[in-house]
Structures are given as C-alpha cells and as structure tokens.
Design a protein around this motif. Structure first.
Motif, mmCIF file in Angstrom:
data_model
loop_
_atom_site.group_PDB
_atom_site.id
_atom_site.type_symbol
_atom_site.label_atom_id
_atom_site.label_comp_id
_atom_site.label_asym_id
_atom_site.label_seq_id
_atom_site.Cartn_x
_atom_site.Cartn_y
_atom_site.Cartn_z
ATOM 1 N N VAL A 103 153.638 95.624 15.752
ATOM 2 C CA VAL A 103 152.607 94.704 15.278
ATOM 3 C C VAL A 103 151.813 95.324 14.135
ATOM 4 C CG1 VAL A 103 150.653 93.258 15.948
ATOM 5 C CG2 VAL A 103 152.470 93.721 17.574
ATOM 6 N N ARG A 104 151.579 96.650 14.236
ATOM 7 C CA ARG A 104 150.846 97.345 13.171
ATOM 8 C C ARG A 104 151.596 97.215 11.842
ATOM 9 N NH1 ARG A 104 149.953 101.107 9.975
ATOM 10 N NH2 ARG A 104 152.177 101.537 10.141
ATOM 11 N N LEU A 105 152.912 97.301 11.899
ATOM 12 C CA LEU A 105 153.723 97.149 10.686
ATOM 13 C C LEU A 105 153.549 95.761 10.074
ATOM 14 C CD1 LEU A 105 157.014 98.987 11.666
ATOM 15 C CD2 LEU A 105 155.786 99.330 9.525
ATOM 16 N N ALA A 106 153.498 94.758 10.945
ATOM 17 C CA ALA A 106 153.310 93.397 10.438
ATOM 18 C C ALA A 106 151.943 93.268 9.780
ATOM 19 C CB ALA A 106 153.483 92.381 11.565
ATOM 20 N N ALA A 107 150.925 93.888 10.414
ATOM 21 C CA ALA A 107 149.581 93.846 9.827
ATOM 22 C C ALA A 107 149.562 94.591 8.495
ATOM 23 C CB ALA A 107 148.574 94.461 10.804
ATOM 24 N N GLN A 108 150.315 95.670 8.430
ATOM 25 C CA GLN A 108 150.418 96.426 7.178
ATOM 26 C C GLN A 108 151.122 95.586 6.105
ATOM 27 O OE1 GLN A 108 152.007 100.482 7.535
ATOM 28 N NE2 GLN A 108 152.986 100.228 5.552
ATOM 29 N N ALA A 109 152.143 94.843 6.523
ATOM 30 C CA ALA A 109 152.888 94.015 5.574
ATOM 31 C C ALA A 109 151.986 92.952 4.963
ATOM 32 C CB ALA A 109 154.073 93.350 6.281
ATOM 33 N N ARG A 110 150.996 92.513 5.731
ATOM 34 C CA ARG A 110 150.025 91.524 5.281
ATOM 35 C C ARG A 110 149.396 91.932 3.946
ATOM 36 N NH1 ARG A 110 147.351 88.533 3.366
ATOM 37 N NH2 ARG A 110 145.555 87.320 4.048
ATOM 38 N N ARG A 111 149.314 93.248 3.710
ATOM 39 C CA ARG A 111 148.702 93.723 2.473
ATOM 40 C C ARG A 111 149.641 93.658 1.283
ATOM 41 N NH1 ARG A 111 145.479 99.149 3.924
ATOM 42 N NH2 ARG A 111 143.813 98.168 5.123
ATOM 43 N N GLY A 112 150.813 93.097 1.492
ATOM 44 C CA GLY A 112 151.687 92.859 0.357
ATOM 45 C C GLY A 112 152.595 94.008 -0.005
ATOM 46 N N GLY A 113 152.844 94.905 0.949
ATOM 47 C CA GLY A 113 153.820 95.956 0.703
ATOM 48 C C GLY A 113 153.437 96.916 -0.402
ATOM 49 N N ARG A 114 152.132 97.090 -0.632
ATOM 50 C CA ARG A 114 151.693 98.056 -1.631
ATOM 51 C C ARG A 114 152.102 99.454 -1.180
ATOM 52 N NH1 ARG A 114 145.555 98.771 -1.779
ATOM 53 N NH2 ARG A 114 146.383 99.446 0.178
ATOM 54 N N LEU A 115 152.512 100.289 -2.128
ATOM 55 C CA LEU A 115 152.971 101.626 -1.769
ATOM 56 C C LEU A 115 151.790 102.539 -1.493
ATOM 57 C CD1 LEU A 115 155.863 102.224 -4.296
ATOM 58 C CD2 LEU A 115 156.053 101.856 -1.840
ATOM 59 N N ASP A 116 151.847 103.244 -0.375
ATOM 60 C CA ASP A 116 150.816 104.211 -0.041
ATOM 61 C C ASP A 116 151.500 105.372 0.663
ATOM 62 O OD1 ASP A 116 148.766 105.727 0.927
ATOM 63 O OD2 ASP A 116 147.708 104.091 1.929
ATOM 64 N N LEU A 117 151.730 106.453 -0.088
ATOM 65 C CA LEU A 117 152.502 107.572 0.447
ATOM 66 C C LEU A 117 151.638 108.716 0.935
ATOM 67 C CD1 LEU A 117 154.345 106.213 -1.943
ATOM 68 C CD2 LEU A 117 155.749 108.216 -1.584
ATOM 69 N N LEU A 118 150.360 108.703 0.564
ATOM 70 C CA LEU A 118 149.590 109.922 0.783
ATOM 71 C C LEU A 118 148.441 109.793 1.772
ATOM 72 C CD1 LEU A 118 149.626 111.408 -2.822
ATOM 73 C CD2 LEU A 118 151.047 112.009 -0.859
ATOM 74 N N SER A 119 148.226 108.602 2.309
ATOM 75 C CA SER A 119 147.220 108.521 3.363
ATOM 76 C C SER A 119 147.950 108.533 4.696
ATOM 77 C CB SER A 119 146.407 107.238 3.215
ATOM 78 O OG SER A 119 147.175 106.129 3.638
ATOM 79 N N MET A 120 147.234 108.884 5.758
ATOM 80 C CA MET A 120 147.860 108.838 7.076
ATOM 81 C C MET A 120 147.802 107.406 7.593
ATOM 82 S SD MET A 120 146.554 112.089 9.200
ATOM 83 C CE MET A 120 145.059 112.497 8.340
ATOM 84 N N ALA A 121 148.946 106.922 8.089
ATOM 85 C CA ALA A 121 148.957 105.567 8.638
ATOM 86 C C ALA A 121 147.913 105.453 9.746
ATOM 87 C CB ALA A 121 150.346 105.231 9.165
ATOM 88 N N SER A 122 147.729 106.536 10.504
ATOM 89 C CA SER A 122 146.798 106.493 11.634
ATOM 90 C C SER A 122 145.346 106.410 11.183
ATOM 91 C CB SER A 122 146.995 107.732 12.508
ATOM 92 O OG SER A 122 146.816 108.902 11.736
ATOM 93 N N SER A 123 145.087 106.668 9.894
ATOM 94 C CA SER A 123 143.702 106.622 9.438
ATOM 95 C C SER A 123 143.260 105.206 9.065
ATOM 96 C CB SER A 123 143.515 107.549 8.233
ATOM 97 O OG SER A 123 144.208 107.020 7.115
ATOM 98 N N HIS A 124 144.193 104.255 9.044
ATOM 99 C CA HIS A 124 143.827 102.877 8.712
ATOM 100 C C HIS A 124 143.415 102.145 9.978
ATOM 101 C CE1 HIS A 124 145.326 103.087 4.520
ATOM 102 N NE2 HIS A 124 146.100 104.023 5.039
ATOM 103 N N ARG A 125 142.151 102.346 10.357
ATOM 104 C CA ARG A 125 141.677 101.779 11.614
ATOM 105 C C ARG A 125 141.733 100.254 11.617
ATOM 106 N NH1 ARG A 125 142.691 104.419 15.448
ATOM 107 N NH2 ARG A 125 141.475 102.905 16.635
ATOM 108 N N ASP A 126 141.518 99.663 10.442
ATOM 109 C CA ASP A 126 141.508 98.200 10.385
ATOM 110 C C ASP A 126 142.850 97.623 10.836
ATOM 111 O OD1 ASP A 126 142.483 99.541 8.138
ATOM 112 O OD2 ASP A 126 142.208 97.809 6.836
ATOM 113 N N LEU A 127 143.947 98.282 10.412
ATOM 114 C CA LEU A 127 145.268 97.794 10.812
ATOM 115 C C LEU A 127 145.483 97.976 12.310
ATOM 116 C CD1 LEU A 127 147.565 99.024 7.898
ATOM 117 C CD2 LEU A 127 146.445 96.812 8.204
ATOM 118 N N ALA A 128 145.017 99.111 12.835
ATOM 119 C CA ALA A 128 145.174 99.367 14.262
ATOM 120 C C ALA A 128 144.367 98.356 15.072
ATOM 121 C CB ALA A 128 144.727 100.789 14.586
#
Ligand SMILES: Nc1ncnc2c1ncn2[C@@H]1O[C@H](COP(=O)(O)OP(=O)(O)O)[C@@H](O)[C@H]1O
Ligand SMILES: [Mg+2]
Lengths: 259, 366
Positions: A103-128
C-alpha cells in the motif's frame, strides 16, 4: 446531471485476438463524478475493455480519450500518472513484500513516480501514515507486516482494493472487486466504493455481476455482450430490460439498444 | 517517531535484524578497518584489499539482479572498464591523480552509456534473450580488450606506477604506528577501504530510498508496478546504470591495488561466475549484506582453502583415499561442494536464512 465534458471516452474501441473480436467498436463516454456499472456474461469483454482503457492492451482500432487527451498510444504507467487507477480481477500484488509496503508503494506512486534516490523511504512519514490509514479502511491493519502472498483470498482482494484507493486516481476502475469474497467480507469493499462515489468528485467504473449491488451503487449501467455495447441507461431500467435478461441467458440478439 | 540515530542514517535504517548477522557484520567491519594492524603482512593485506573490492562489486551486482530482477551476465565488463580506464591512463606514463581521475571518468561514461543501451534493449527482448545478449556484449568487450594490444596490452595487460603516495616505498611518517610502517601500501589499502565503504553505504541508501522500493516492486510484479504509474524502463535502466558505474569504480580500485590490469584480472568470465555470481548467490540476493558476507566467504576460500587443504591432506597422510580427496588440487571441487551445500540448504543465501530465522512473519522487507 448537466452534461459535463466527459472525463473518459472510448471511440469505436476494438481489439481482435486472431479472428476473435473481444471488444467490438465500443463507443461510450463517462461523466466525471458518476459511477457506471459494466455488466455482461463471462467472456463478454469487460476485463478486456478495462485493459484497453488503462493501457495493458493495445487497441486494434479506435481511440481512448482521457480528460480530453488522446491516450490510445500511451503506456499504462503514463495513463496512471494522468490519473487512471485500476484494480485487477485476478489479484495482482507484490507477493513477497509486506502488506504495508504494497500500500505504501501505491501511496508513493500517487506522487507521480518522481525519482528520489537519496532519501530513506522510511523517513516519508506521510506515505506511511497514508498507507496505515488505507489499511485500516480495508481492515487489514493487523496483517500489515505479513507478506502479501500469505494472505487469504479475501484479504488479497481487500489489499488489491487498498492499492487502488491509495493511488487516489481521478477514475477508479474496479473489476469484480468482491468476486470470491465471503458474505461478511464483501460489505467492507462495497462501503468503500460507495464512499468514493458519494464524494461526487471521482469517477468510478465497476464491473459487477451481482444485480443488487449494481442497483444500489450505479448511476448508470452499460451492458457488454460478445464485445459489443448492447445496452446503456438507468440501472433499474437496464437490469429489467429484456436485452440484459437475454445477455445473461446468452440468447442470440442483435444491435445495440438504448433503454 | 524519533529521528534515527547517526548509525541508523548511515546504514539507511537497513538494520541486520538478526544477531548472528549483526555480529558477522561487525567482525567484517572491524577486521577490514584494522586489517593492516590486526593481520600484518603482504598476503593478509591483499586478501583484505580483495575483500573490500569484491564487496563493492558484488553489492553493485545485487542492485541489478537481487533488487531489480535483471539477469545480466555482463557485469564483469563494467568492472573491466574501470580497471582499464585507470590502467590505460597510467600505463602511458602520465602518473598522477589527475590521470587516474580522467581514466575513471572516461570509464564511467562508457559504462553508463553501455548500461543505458542494454537497459533500453531489455524492454524489447524476452528475459532469456536479454541474459544471452548481456553475455554476448561482454564477450565482445573481452575480445576487444584482448585484441586492441596497443591500447590494452592484449593478453599480457598493462603494468604501471601509481602516484608516489601510493607506492610501497612511500613513508607517511618515519616512525611505525603500533609496529606497522605506514607506507604507500597501507595508504592504498585505506583509499580502497574508504572508497568501498562510502559507495557501499551509498548503495545501501539507494536501495532503501523510494527509488529502491520501486526496484523491488518491479522485481516482484513488473506489470503491477507499471499499472501504478512507475516507469519500468526508467527504473530498470537507472538501476542498471548505477550498478554498472559502481562496478566501474570497483574495477578502478582493483587496478590501483594490483598496479596492473589485464583481461583475466578484471574482465574474464571467471570473475563473473566464480566471484560476482557466487558471492551474490551464497550471501543472499536482494539484501546488500548478502553479497558482503558472500564476498568475504568466497575471497577467504579462494585464498585459504587450498593451503588449508594442503595441511589437512598431509595430516591425513596415514589414511587411505583421504589424502587424495583433500589434495590441494581438489580445492575447486570443495568450493563446488560448499556452493551446492549452501544453495541447497539456504536457497535465499546466508543472509536471507539468518533474517528469516529472526523474522516473526514471512515478509521480505518492512
Ligand atoms: N490476451 C488474450 N488473448 C486472446 N483472447 C483473449 C485475451 N484476453 C481476453 N481474451 C478473450 O476475450 C474474451 C473476453 O474476455 P474478458 O474480457 O476477460 O471477459 P469478461 O471480463 O467480460 O469475463 C474472452 O473470450 C477471452 O477468452
Ligand atoms: Mg473479467
């Protein structure tokens, strides 16, 4: 409802598999904020019609227009980024990832697949938070850390729906979302769809066999039979019409009818 | 949710999640960080050097194979590009840091271009043909490397000098430190250790980033990832380019370590199969700690299995058959046995197995 510009339109949409025409010249438009049920016997071409709209299949002829733009040549990911969302009839998840991560991936996809290689996925509390919220809505909170593949069929169907709503598209396409679900599981999904509909901001296409569900949720019903659009109109009238009775009985009939 | 600790951020919150694994990682880190002091001597230092380089190489391969599910047999080619980039520049007699940097930059550009091309082609062909194609491209590169004698030195390869600070005769300080003379060899080791560590942590960050999560999604279900709006072409190609570029850096480190490069040292299929693939599979794919553990195990086996068997074989000299079975010439056989055993008992690799033991639920990642 006043005739708004349609959010989605198909024009003479056709796909041929060898000699077999699975979707045959379907012309139809969908107004924003409405829920349209698509009915028809098995093999009528409902799933194939969805595949053509969301881009998993290339049309042999005809066009798909989304928000006024011709998307017929676009790949599925481009169409999704434009705001089309799709849940699948055959459950289609990320099997070895956790329920939460699906589900987190789907929420991430909501942002339009923008590339983000250098932040930690776990730091995006809004998506979680969003993922947890959607998991709660399909009552899968307790199973958040399970691998998707380990869920029961009914729970996988719920997760399939959670992925679609977490994507927050402009148009939701549900393909028999409650098929194979137990009687006590189905209402969770149907209530969710009803909630989406009642906002009147989102457009919903729903393939559904159960006529009581169709009557309860749909603003409009279209009937596919042998790949052709054979009926289109108010739910009560379409469901009661001879053409639907015939279509569901599989009796040979001709032409499209507007009820 | 509190902000993660500095260590947590350094390892991108990719915690070992298993005590044995945590222990192994700490031992590997401390062992490598202090290698020149803990294990003095030329041979242990070359073992430690090789471990550092192959950890980075195997980890870069895991980004492609383990995380994204791209089955490429061409990874050693990028390793070779990096090694040749440095070697070709320095062998011309222009011995300087700038020459090394230019050689590496040219190699990175070549690797990125080839990897991007391969990535784009991968969408047009089926998986099995793709794997064969990577093999063909790598074979072609290997043939070029052996044939273009003037540039690459052919089969013999290229020997060269490094900037003075990295040559064995260089002394950083006059007095030995903890009994170890701080010479160019030690500086070279720490250059390699530091670079490997930095890029390993960078890869760890990338696989744990939102981008890395999409790579996993593509590996798991490409069709669904695309339906959610993720561009499979873009992610796949970028993963391939990142893997290729990090392999190129590892190759440059190898050339620096050996002060030599040739086709067998960096580009051969032995490197691809006996090292890269073996390390990733044994250690466990889809987690960067897997290839790390795999690289340590395999390099140690490559260096010490044969001598170890020599000792064992002579110790068993009184018995029938056994000395022959453990004869040092049989070391490849035993490496094979080790490989089959690990793959049979730990299909998800050492790390996959360890993490599964600790996981309360059978999910692959949080
Ligand atoms: N990829 C395909 N190749 C060949 N035939 C297909 C393909 N997809 C669907 N069909 C055929 O098209 C028809 C419509 O199928 P489908 O759209 O799944 O029906 P429905 O969803 O209405 O039950 C069926 O006869 C099916 O066998
Ligand atoms: Mg169907």
């Amino acid at each position: 409802m006043a005739s708004l510009a349609p959010i989605l339109e198909t024009r003479d949409l056709t796909v041929r598999f060898g000699g077999h025409v699975a979707v045959d010249g379907v012309t139809c438009s969908f107004e924003p904020g409405t829920l349209t049920a698509i009915v028809g016997p098995n093999g009528a071409g409902k799933t194939t019609y969805f595949n053509l709209i969301s881009g998993q299949l290339r049309a042999t002829a005809g066009a798909v227009l989304f928000k006024g733009e011709d998307v017929t040549a676009l790949t599925p990911d481009r169409r999704a980024r434009l705001g089309m969302g799709r849940a699948f009839q055959l459950t289609n998840l990320f099997p070895n990832l956790s329920v939460f991560e699906n589900v987190r991936l789907a929420a991430q996809a909501r942002r339009g697949g923008r590339l983000d290689l250098l932040s930690m996925a776990s730091s995006h509390r809004d998506l979680a938070d969003k993922a947890n919220d959607y998991l709660a809505r399909v009552s899968l909170t307790e199973k958040a850390s399970f691998a998707a593949a380990s869920l029961s069929h009914g729970d996988q169907r719920k997760l399939e729906v959670a992925l679609l709503i977490a994507l927050e598209p402009d148009i939701f396409m549900f393909d028999e979302p409650t098929a194979g679900m137990s009687v006590d599981e189905a209402p969770v999904i149907l209530d969710l769809i009803e909630a989406i509909k009642s906002q009147r901001r989102k457009t919903v296409l729903l393939v559904e066999h159960k006529m009581d569900v169709v009557r309860r949720l749909a603003d409009r019903v279209i009937v596919l039979h042998n790949g052709r659009l054979v009926a289109d109109g108010e739910p009560a009238a379409v469901v009661a019409s001879p053409i639907v009775q015939e279509a569901y009985l599989g009796v040979r009939q001709t032409g499209a009818a507007h009820v | 949710m509190t902000r993660p600790s500095l260590l947590g951020r350094l390892i991108s919150e990719d915690y070992p999640r298993n005590r044995v694994l945590a222990g192994l990682l700490i031992i590997a880190f401390v062992g490598l960080a202090l290698a020149p002091f803990l294990f003095p001597g030329t041979r242990p230092l070359s073992v430690a050097t090789r471990i550092c380089i192959f950890i980075l190489l195997a980890a870069s391969y895991d980004v492609v194979l383990g995380y994204t599910g791209i089955v490429s047999f061409g990874h050693a080619m990028f390793f070779g590009f990096g090694a040749y980039g440095v070697a070709i520049m320095l062998a011309r007699g222009w011995v300087g840091w700038d020459a090394m940097a230019i050689g590496l930059a040219a190699a990175l550009a070549l690797s990125a271009a080839v990897a991007a091309l391969i990535g784009l082609i991968s969408l047009r062909v089926k998986a099995i043909f793709f794997s064969m194609m990577t093999l063909a491209v790598a074979s072609f590169a290997l043939i070029l490397a052996t044939q273009m004698r003037d540039l690459t030195g052919g089969e013999d390869g290229l020997t060269f000098r490094l900037p003075p600070a990295l040559m064995p005769s260089f002394r950083l300080v006059a007095e030995p430190l903890f009994g170890v003379r701080i010479d160019g060899r030690i500086l070279t080791y720490y250059l390699i250790f530091g670079t490997s560590l930095a890029f390993f942590l960078l890869l760890l960050r990338i696989v744990n980033s939102p981008f890395g999560r999409v790579l996993q999604a593509i590996r798991e279900n490409e069709f669904r990832a695309e339906a959610l709006g993720f561009s499979v072409v873009l992610h796949r190609t970028l993963a391939g380019v990142i893997g290729a570029c990090v392999a190129t850096i590892a190759g440059a480190l190898l050339a620096i370590a050996l002060r030599y490069n040739g086709p067998a040292a960096s580009m051969s299929f032995e490197i691809m199969v006996d090292s890269i693939l073996l390390m990733a599979v044994i250690g466990g794919m889809g987690t960067l700690y897997g290839p790390l553990i795999g690289a340590v195990l395999i390099v140690l086996a490559q260096y010490y299995l044969q001598p170890g068997m020599e000792i064992l074989s002579s110790a068993l000299s009184g018995f029938p058959v056994l000395p022959a079975l453990f004869h040092p010439d049989r070391w490849l056989l035993w490496l094979g046995v080790l490989f089959v055993t690990i793959v049979y008992f730990f299909p998800s690799g050492v790390v996959g197995r360890l993490r599964a033991l600790s996981a309360s639920r059978p999910a692959r990642s949080a």
